[in-house]
Motif scaffolding. Structure first.
Motif, mmCIF file in Angstrom:
data_model
loop_
_atom_site.group_PDB
_atom_site.id
_atom_site.type_symbol
_atom_site.label_atom_id
_atom_site.label_comp_id
_atom_site.label_asym_id
_atom_site.label_seq_id
_atom_site.Cartn_x
_atom_site.Cartn_y
_atom_site.Cartn_z
ATOM 1 N N THR A 9 0.839 -1.206 0.000
ATOM 2 C CA THR A 9 0.000 0.000 0.000
ATOM 3 C C THR A 9 0.868 1.247 0.000
ATOM 4 N N ARG A 10 1.882 1.226 0.846
ATOM 5 C CA ARG A 10 2.777 2.385 0.961
ATOM 6 C C ARG A 10 3.341 2.791 -0.405
ATOM 7 N N ASN A 11 3.785 1.809 -1.167
ATOM 8 C CA ASN A 11 4.429 2.094 -2.449
ATOM 9 C C ASN A 11 3.505 1.907 -3.650
ATOM 10 N N ASN A 12 2.185 1.784 -3.384
ATOM 11 C CA ASN A 12 1.213 1.657 -4.476
ATOM 12 C C ASN A 12 1.646 0.578 -5.477
ATOM 13 N N VAL A 13 1.981 -0.593 -4.947
ATOM 14 C CA VAL A 13 2.525 -1.677 -5.780
ATOM 15 C C VAL A 13 1.414 -2.331 -6.591
ATOM 16 N N LYS A 14 1.702 -2.556 -7.880
ATOM 17 C CA LYS A 14 0.790 -3.285 -8.757
ATOM 18 C C LYS A 14 1.566 -4.420 -9.423
ATOM 19 N N VAL A 15 0.962 -5.599 -9.481
ATOM 20 C CA VAL A 15 1.567 -6.741 -10.161
ATOM 21 C C VAL A 15 0.639 -7.135 -11.296
ATOM 22 N N ILE A 16 1.154 -7.069 -12.526
ATOM 23 C CA ILE A 16 0.323 -7.382 -13.691
ATOM 24 C C ILE A 16 1.093 -8.282 -14.648
ATOM 25 N N PHE A 38 4.170 3.153 -21.943
ATOM 26 C CA PHE A 38 4.469 2.980 -23.369
ATOM 27 C C PHE A 38 5.125 1.625 -23.674
ATOM 28 N N ILE A 39 5.821 1.062 -22.693
ATOM 29 C CA ILE A 39 6.467 -0.240 -22.930
ATOM 30 C C ILE A 39 5.701 -1.390 -22.269
ATOM 31 N N MET A 40 4.701 -1.062 -21.469
ATOM 32 C CA MET A 40 3.961 -2.084 -20.727
ATOM 33 C C MET A 40 3.181 -3.064 -21.607
ATOM 34 N N PRO A 41 2.442 -2.607 -22.627
ATOM 35 C CA PRO A 41 1.607 -3.544 -23.389
ATOM 36 C C PRO A 41 2.393 -4.720 -23.969
ATOM 37 N N VAL A 42 3.616 -4.459 -24.383
ATOM 38 C CA VAL A 42 4.448 -5.527 -24.958
ATOM 39 C C VAL A 42 5.036 -6.403 -23.854
ATOM 40 N N LEU A 43 5.570 -5.774 -22.814
ATOM 41 C CA LEU A 43 6.245 -6.531 -21.760
ATOM 42 C C LEU A 43 5.297 -7.440 -20.978
ATOM 43 N N GLU A 44 4.077 -6.959 -20.723
ATOM 44 C CA GLU A 44 3.178 -7.741 -19.859
ATOM 45 C C GLU A 44 2.664 -9.004 -20.540
ATOM 46 N N LYS A 45 2.856 -9.123 -21.854
ATOM 47 C CA LYS A 45 2.458 -10.351 -22.552
ATOM 48 C C LYS A 45 3.428 -11.498 -22.260
ATOM 49 N N LYS A 46 4.660 -11.140 -21.913
ATOM 50 C CA LYS A 46 5.694 -12.165 -21.740
ATOM 51 C C LYS A 46 6.184 -12.297 -20.295
ATOM 52 N N PHE A 47 5.960 -11.248 -19.498
ATOM 53 C CA PHE A 47 6.527 -11.227 -18.147
ATOM 54 C C PHE A 47 5.484 -10.855 -17.102
ATOM 55 N N LYS A 48 5.766 -11.229 -15.867
ATOM 56 C CA LYS A 48 5.042 -10.670 -14.736
ATOM 57 C C LYS A 48 5.728 -9.351 -14.409
ATOM 58 N N ILE A 49 4.972 -8.303 -14.230
ATOM 59 C CA ILE A 49 5.536 -6.966 -14.030
ATOM 60 C C ILE A 49 5.178 -6.433 -12.652
ATOM 61 N N VAL A 50 6.187 -5.925 -11.948
ATOM 62 C CA VAL A 50 5.972 -5.241 -10.669
ATOM 63 C C VAL A 50 6.179 -3.748 -10.886
ATOM 64 N N LEU A 51 5.131 -2.980 -10.643
ATOM 65 C CA LEU A 51 5.184 -1.518 -10.732
ATOM 66 C C LEU A 51 5.001 -0.937 -9.338
ATOM 67 N N PHE A 52 5.616 0.206 -9.078
ATOM 68 C CA PHE A 52 5.458 0.849 -7.775
ATOM 69 C C PHE A 52 5.802 2.326 -7.879
ATOM 70 N N ASP A 53 5.437 3.075 -6.843
ATOM 71 C CA ASP A 53 5.823 4.483 -6.709
ATOM 72 C C ASP A 53 6.683 4.619 -5.455
ATOM 73 N N TYR A 54 7.785 5.335 -5.568
ATOM 74 C CA TYR A 54 8.560 5.636 -4.359
ATOM 75 C C TYR A 54 7.706 6.483 -3.413
ATOM 76 N N VAL A 55 7.974 6.382 -2.125
ATOM 77 C CA VAL A 55 7.219 7.168 -1.151
ATOM 78 C C VAL A 55 7.375 8.662 -1.469
ATOM 79 N N GLY A 56 6.244 9.321 -1.631
ATOM 80 C CA GLY A 56 6.237 10.737 -1.996
ATOM 81 C C GLY A 56 5.956 10.969 -3.467
ATOM 82 N N SER A 57 5.988 9.892 -4.265
ATOM 83 C CA SER A 57 5.711 10.000 -5.706
ATOM 84 C C SER A 57 4.383 9.338 -6.035
#
Length: 269
Positions: A9-16, A38-57
């Motif tokens: 929650t702190r880092n707004n983590v998303k796994v897709i 811009f690079i997500m649509p291609v990458l998420e077809k082949k990989f599990k992706i972890v996205l997050f925001d640093y605290v304050g961002s």
């Protein structure tokens, strides 16, 4: 475990996405995870992706900001390590933009099993000039004046820095988006992150990177020159350097197709 939920929650983590391999994408200073779209649509077809925001961002939990913890890049590296622990990651592939390349390096040295490969987009271990041996691009006084401008005229600072970062000959909408992103970051947090980013010197840690590393460098980048890319390449054993015919510091936004093609090629070796 509650601590995991707190960190996510702190880092707004998303796994897709799906895939046996996991990529962790770490945004640069003044940005957020949306900059990877811009690079997500291609990458998420082949990989599990972890996205997050640093605290304050972005959409992170600003109440978790600790001025002392985030006074150096080590505090941000701790975020990455804690996200990795919460998701039980090991042998993931780290992709960092700009200062996040160094933040990810700190995390990889602290927890060597976290990442199996590193990918750096327009990295710089030090933005300061130390002539004649190293030219990071800026005199200390110039950077101090830029930080001073954050206090005097935060909007003016954002409108000055955004075009410098995005570079010439790129869509004005992207420059506007970056400026808005700078403006949406809490000024106290932004200044702390800026100090940790622009006034630090992490050249000495490059030799400690044990993971194979791909370095993307823009041919024309006001923040990180091709010479810096070569310096990093020379100081990381087992690294490769790809200089992209491009302007600006945000290749994942301005040249997404070339970046994703090169990432696939590198990871399929």
């Amino acid at each position: 475990m509650p601590i995991s939920n707190d960190v996510l929650t702190r880092n707004n983590v998303k796994v897709i996405g799906t895939g046996s391999k996991t990529l962790m994408l770490a945004h640069g200073f003044g940005c957020d995870q949306n900059m990877w779209r811009f690079i997500m649509p291609v990458l998420e077809k082949k990989f599990k992706i972890v996205l997050f925001d640093y605290v304050g961002s972005g959409s992170s939990d600003l109440s978790q900001y600790d001025k002392e913890r985030y006074s150096g890049l080590e505090g941000y590296a701790k975020d990455i390590i804690e996200i990795g622990e919460a998701l039980q990651l090991s042998d993931a592939i780290f992709i960092g933009h700009s200062v996040s390349s160094i933040i990810g390096t700190l995390a990889s040295i602290e927890v060597p099993t976290l990442f199996s490969k590193m990918i750096m987009i327009c990295p710089s271990p030090c933005f300061l000039n130390f002539p004649p041996d190293y030219l990071g691009g800026f005199e200390k006084q110039d950077l101090l004046e830029l930080l001073n401008l954050m206090d005097k005229n935060y909007i003016g600072w954002a409108n000055y820095l955004a075009p410098l970062v995005m570079g010439d000959n790129n869509p004005s909408e992207l420059t506007g988006e970056l400026s808005s992103s700078f403006c949406s970051t809490d000024p106290v947090v932004a200044k702390g992150f800026a100090k940790a980013t622009f006034l630090s010197d992490y050249r000495h840690i490059l030799k400690d990177i044990k993971q194979p590393t791909l370095i993307f460098q823009s041919k024309n980048d006001s923040l990180a020159s091709p010479e810096i890319g070569r310096f990093i390449n020379e100081n990381i054993t087992g690294s490769e350097l790809e200089v992209v015919e491009a302007d600006g510091h945000c290749l994942h936004m301005t040249h997404p197709e070339q970046i994703t093609n090169s990432i696939f090629e590198y990871l399929n070796k």
